[in-house]
Every structure is written in C-alpha cells, then in structure tokens.
Scaffold this motif. Structure first.
Motif, PDB file in Angstrom:
ATOM      1  N   GLN A 243      46.788  55.159  47.465  1.00 25.60           N
ATOM      2  CA  GLN A 243      48.004  55.526  48.200  1.00 25.60           C
ATOM      3  C   GLN A 243      48.094  54.753  49.518  1.00 25.60           C
ATOM      4  OE1 GLN A 243      48.235  59.760  48.151  1.00 25.60           O
ATOM      5  NE2 GLN A 243      49.992  59.791  49.522  1.00 25.60           N
ATOM      6  N   GLU A 244      46.976  54.726  50.234  1.00 25.77           N
ATOM      7  CA  GLU A 244      46.976  54.041  51.543  1.00 25.77           C
ATOM      8  C   GLU A 244      47.137  52.544  51.422  1.00 25.77           C
ATOM      9  OE1 GLU A 244      43.792  54.938  54.269  1.00 25.77           O
ATOM     10  OE2 GLU A 244      44.182  57.096  54.117  1.00 25.77           O
ATOM     11  N   HIS A 245      46.701  51.963  50.281  1.00 25.59           N
ATOM     12  CA  HIS A 245      46.705  50.510  50.137  1.00 25.59           C
ATOM     13  C   HIS A 245      47.741  50.006  49.136  1.00 25.59           C
ATOM     14  CE1 HIS A 245      42.803  51.431  51.968  1.00 25.59           C
ATOM     15  NE2 HIS A 245      42.844  50.206  52.464  1.00 25.59           N
ATOM     16  N   GLY A 246      48.571  50.907  48.615  1.00 31.88           N
ATOM     17  CA  GLY A 246      49.617  50.522  47.668  1.00 31.88           C
ATOM     18  C   GLY A 246      49.055  49.933  46.376  1.00 31.88           C
ATOM     19  N   LEU A 247      48.007  50.559  45.815  1.00 32.47           N
ATOM     20  CA  LEU A 247      47.366  50.026  44.602  1.00 32.47           C
ATOM     21  C   LEU A 247      47.710  50.872  43.372  1.00 32.47           C
ATOM     22  CD1 LEU A 247      43.853  49.264  46.141  1.00 32.47           C
ATOM     23  CD2 LEU A 247      45.742  47.666  45.782  1.00 32.47           C
ATOM     24  N   ASP A 248      47.367  50.318  42.193  1.00 32.82           N
ATOM     25  CA  ASP A 248      47.636  50.985  40.921  1.00 32.82           C
ATOM     26  C   ASP A 248      46.496  51.971  40.625  1.00 32.82           C
ATOM     27  OD1 ASP A 248      47.744  51.661  38.214  1.00 32.82           O
ATOM     28  OD2 ASP A 248      48.706  49.768  37.680  1.00 32.82           O
ATOM     29  N   LEU A 249      46.762  53.263  40.767  1.00 34.20           N
ATOM     30  CA  LEU A 249      45.696  54.267  40.622  1.00 34.20           C
ATOM     31  C   LEU A 249      45.108  54.278  39.214  1.00 34.20           C
ATOM     32  CD1 LEU A 249      43.980  56.599  41.702  1.00 34.20           C
ATOM     33  CD2 LEU A 249      45.871  58.157  41.159  1.00 34.20           C
ATOM     34  N   ASP A 250      45.952  54.137  38.173  1.00 34.77           N
ATOM     35  CA  ASP A 250      45.428  54.183  36.795  1.00 34.77           C
ATOM     36  C   ASP A 250      44.430  53.060  36.567  1.00 34.77           C
ATOM     37  OD1 ASP A 250      46.798  56.404  36.150  1.00 34.77           O
ATOM     38  OD2 ASP A 250      48.521  55.354  35.301  1.00 34.77           O
ATOM     39  N   GLU A 251      44.744  51.882  37.103  1.00 43.03           N
ATOM     40  CA  GLU A 251      43.825  50.734  36.957  1.00 43.03           C
ATOM     41  C   GLU A 251      42.524  50.999  37.719  1.00 43.03           C
ATOM     42  OE1 GLU A 251      43.677  47.842  35.396  1.00 43.03           O
ATOM     43  OE2 GLU A 251      45.570  48.016  34.332  1.00 43.03           O
ATOM     44  N   LEU A 252      42.670  51.585  38.905  1.00 44.80           N
ATOM     45  CA  LEU A 252      41.471  51.878  39.713  1.00 44.80           C
ATOM     46  C   LEU A 252      40.567  52.890  39.003  1.00 44.80           C
ATOM     47  CD1 LEU A 252      42.201  52.492  43.519  1.00 44.80           C
ATOM     48  CD2 LEU A 252      40.960  50.593  42.471  1.00 44.80           C
ATOM     49  N   LEU A 253      41.186  53.797  38.236  1.00 44.92           N
ATOM     50  CA  LEU A 253      40.419  54.832  37.542  1.00 44.92           C
ATOM     51  C   LEU A 253      39.806  54.320  36.240  1.00 44.92           C
ATOM     52  CD1 LEU A 253      42.841  57.872  38.032  1.00 44.92           C
ATOM     53  CD2 LEU A 253      40.592  57.610  39.071  1.00 44.92           C
ATOM     54  N   GLY A 254      40.321  53.212  35.712  1.00 48.29           N
ATOM     55  CA  GLY A 254      39.865  52.706  34.415  1.00 48.29           C
ATOM     56  C   GLY A 254      38.584  51.890  34.515  1.00 48.29           C
ATOM     57  N   PRO A 255      38.025  51.513  33.330  1.00 46.07           N
ATOM     58  CA  PRO A 255      36.735  50.799  33.327  1.00 46.07           C
ATOM     59  C   PRO A 255      36.859  49.278  33.519  1.00 46.07           C
ATOM     60  CG  PRO A 255      37.398  51.317  31.083  1.00 46.07           C
ATOM     61  CD  PRO A 255      38.473  51.838  31.974  1.00 46.07           C
ATOM     62  N   GLY A 256      38.070  48.763  33.622  1.00 44.26           N
ATOM     63  CA  GLY A 256      38.287  47.306  33.666  1.00 44.26           C
ATOM     64  C   GLY A 256      37.915  46.669  34.997  1.00 44.26           C
ATOM     65  N   PRO A 257      38.217  45.348  35.119  1.00 45.55           N
ATOM     66  CA  PRO A 257      37.800  44.591  36.302  1.00 45.55           C
ATOM     67  C   PRO A 257      38.590  44.898  37.587  1.00 45.55           C
ATOM     68  CG  PRO A 257      39.019  43.184  34.781  1.00 45.55           C
ATOM     69  CD  PRO A 257      38.863  44.508  34.104  1.00 45.55           C
ATOM     70  N   TYR A 258      39.755  45.560  37.439  1.00 47.84           N
ATOM     71  CA  TYR A 258      40.623  45.787  38.613  1.00 47.84           C
ATOM     72  C   TYR A 258      39.864  46.480  39.758  1.00 47.84           C
ATOM     73  CZ  TYR A 258      44.854  47.424  41.133  1.00 47.84           C
ATOM     74  OH  TYR A 258      45.829  47.695  42.073  1.00 47.84           O
ATOM     75  N   LYS A 259      39.155  47.582  39.419  1.00 47.99           N
ATOM     76  CA  LYS A 259      38.516  48.372  40.475  1.00 47.99           C
ATOM     77  C   LYS A 259      37.438  47.572  41.210  1.00 47.99           C
ATOM     78  CE  LYS A 259      35.155  50.659  37.401  1.00 47.99           C
ATOM     79  NZ  LYS A 259      34.721  51.923  36.820  1.00 47.99           N
ATOM     80  N   GLU A 260      36.864  46.577  40.487  1.00 48.29           N
ATOM     81  CA  GLU A 260      35.767  45.816  41.097  1.00 48.29           C
ATOM     82  C   GLU A 260      36.243  44.990  42.297  1.00 48.29           C
ATOM     83  OE1 GLU A 260      32.979  46.791  40.234  1.00 48.29           O
ATOM     84  OE2 GLU A 260      33.466  47.708  38.295  1.00 48.29           O
ATOM     85  N   GLN A 261      37.507  44.562  42.264  1.00 45.67           N
ATOM     86  CA  GLN A 261      38.053  43.793  43.393  1.00 45.67           C
ATOM     87  C   GLN A 261      38.055  44.613  44.674  1.00 45.67           C
ATOM     88  OE1 GLN A 261      42.050  42.217  42.594  1.00 45.67           O
ATOM     89  NE2 GLN A 261      41.627  42.567  40.415  1.00 45.67           N
ATOM     90  N   TYR A 262      38.149  45.938  44.513  1.00 43.32           N
ATOM     91  CA  TYR A 262      38.303  46.809  45.681  1.00 43.32           C
ATOM     92  C   TYR A 262      37.056  47.638  45.972  1.00 43.32           C
ATOM     93  CZ  TYR A 262      43.065  45.485  44.768  1.00 43.32           C
ATOM     94  OH  TYR A 262      44.199  44.743  44.558  1.00 43.32           O
TER      95      TYR A 262
END
Ligand SMILES: Nc1ncnc2c1ncn2[C@@H]1O[C@H](COP(=O)(O)OP(=O)(O)O)[C@@H](O)[C@H]1O
Ligand SMILES: C[C@@](O)(CCOP(=O)(O)OP(=O)(O)O)CC(=O)O
Length: 195
Positions: A53-72
C-alpha cells in the motif's frame, strides 16, 4: 479490547529458509485438516499488505512464490524491522486477530521474538517445526544467495538456539511429507477433537 477470537487448541509455528517449502508444507497440513479446523497464518501477510500500500505495489504478486517479491525483499525486511523494533509482537498480534479455528499454523517465524510471542501467549499449545532443505534443492526452486537477505536475521535468526519439536526434511530423497507429517497431523486432530 482486542478481537482475539477463541484460544487455539494447538499452535504450530514453522520456520525455514526461503524456498525450503514452508508455504508448501503448511498448505499441505491445511488441506489435510480442512480449513474449518486449521488456519494458516503468515506473519509476512500484514507486512506485505502495508508495504504494498505504501509503495504502490501488486499485493498478490508480493504474496506469491514468484520472483516479484524478491526484488523488494531486502527493503521489506528493513521496513518490517523498524516496526518490530517498536513492538516485537506487532505482526503476531495482527495475524492472530479473530482467528476461530482450533489449529493455528504459523508458516513463517523468522526471529526468536516471533517464537517468544507465541510461547508467552500460548505456552501449552505452541510447538515449533523446522522445514529443512539443502541449498542444492533450494537452488532448483529458484534460490540464489543474496547478501543482506540470506546472511541477515530474517533468514538466520532461528538457525541456532531453538529446540524444534519436529524437523521436516523437504527433499525428494527423504521420507514422504505424508509420512513425516503423521505425528503432527495426529496431534492436531486430537487437539481439535478436544476443543
Ligand atoms: N515437496 C515439494 N514438492 C514439489 N514442489 C515443492 C515442494 N516443496 C516446495 N516446492 C515448491 O518450491 C517452491 C518454494 O516453496 P515455498 O513453499 O514457496 O517455499 P518458502 O515458503 O519456504 O519460501 C514453490 O514453488 C513450491 O511449490
Ligand atoms: C519481509 C519478509 O516478511 C518477507 C517474507 O516473505 P515470504 O514469507 O514470502 O518469504 P519466503 O516464503 O521465505 O520466501 C521477511 C521478514 O524478515 O519479515
């Protein structure tokens, strides 16, 4: 007054390195017990929600097992640590609010303070489980060493100093997960029946 739901009959607190299979194993437990008996609680859930919410990111991607969350991840760790410094039980309290199922499975303890919170709130019910997986297998699942993450408290805080009630080896050449999880599922079923 805090909305705490009812007291759990059993709290299984899982930890393990990233890509060890914490989500995989805890989902399996929930599938076996059913979602009316067992609730999987992810301490990183409210953290990611607020961070997205604070950073304007995609929450579903952040919650998933893929590479997206690793960037953050490195920045999320720092962000979460600021919160935890002010209040070590902050995320524990948020995820347990209103939970009504008898068996709670916490999928991602990372720090002694996480365990201490559950031990002190639910001393009779809390058990600790480690998911253990070799670096080789974790690499096959997409892991690679990242300084500031894999050498930080987030990944190493429970490497020593904890006597786990069970260690689950999540490897293809280990006994099946079904076999290894039998005593845990038995305890959970008994605990749920007694409530
Ligand atoms: N026993 C297993 N069999 C097949 N795939 C697995 C197994 N354990 C983990 N995985 C897969 O490996 C990846 C990482 O697992 P995950 O549960 O997300 O790890 P963690 O939550 O510890 O980071 C996921 O894609 C998951 O589906
Ligand atoms: C900032 C974090 O909460 C990110 C955790 O994300 P996940 O729980 O998705 O991690 P793995 O399942 O191990 O890959 C870590 C922390 O130190 O709080």
């Amino acid at each position: 007054m805090e909305d705490r739901g009812s007291e759990p009959a059993l709290v299984l607190v899982f930890s393990g390195k990233r890509k060890s299979g914490k989500d995989y194993v805890t989902d399996l437990i929930q599938n076996r017990l059913g979602s009316d008996v067992c609730c999987v609680l992810r301490l990183s859930g409210p953290l990611k929600q607020q961070y997205a919410q604070e950073h304007g990111l995609d929450l579903d991607e952040l919650l998933g097992p893929g590479p997206y969350k690793e960037q953050y991840r490195a920045d999320m760790i720092l962000w979460g640590e600021t919160r935890r410094r002010q209040d070590p039980g902050f995320f524990c309290r948020l995820v347990t609010r209103g939970v009504w199922q008898p068996v709670w499975v916490v999928s991602d303890a990372r720090r002694l303070s996480d365990l201490q919170w559950f031990w002190s709130e639910f001393p009779r019910q809390t058990r600790c489980v480690r998911v253990q997986t070799s670096e080789e297998t974790r690499k096959q699942r997409g892991w690679s060493f990242t300084a500031g993450v894999d050498d930080a408290e987030s990944e190493c805080g429970l490497d020593s100093g904890v006597e786990f009630d069970w260690i689950i080896v999540n490897e293809s050449d280990a006994p099946s997960l079904e076999e290894q999880l039998k005593p845990i599922l038995k305890l959970a079923e008994e605990a749920a029946d007694q409530r």
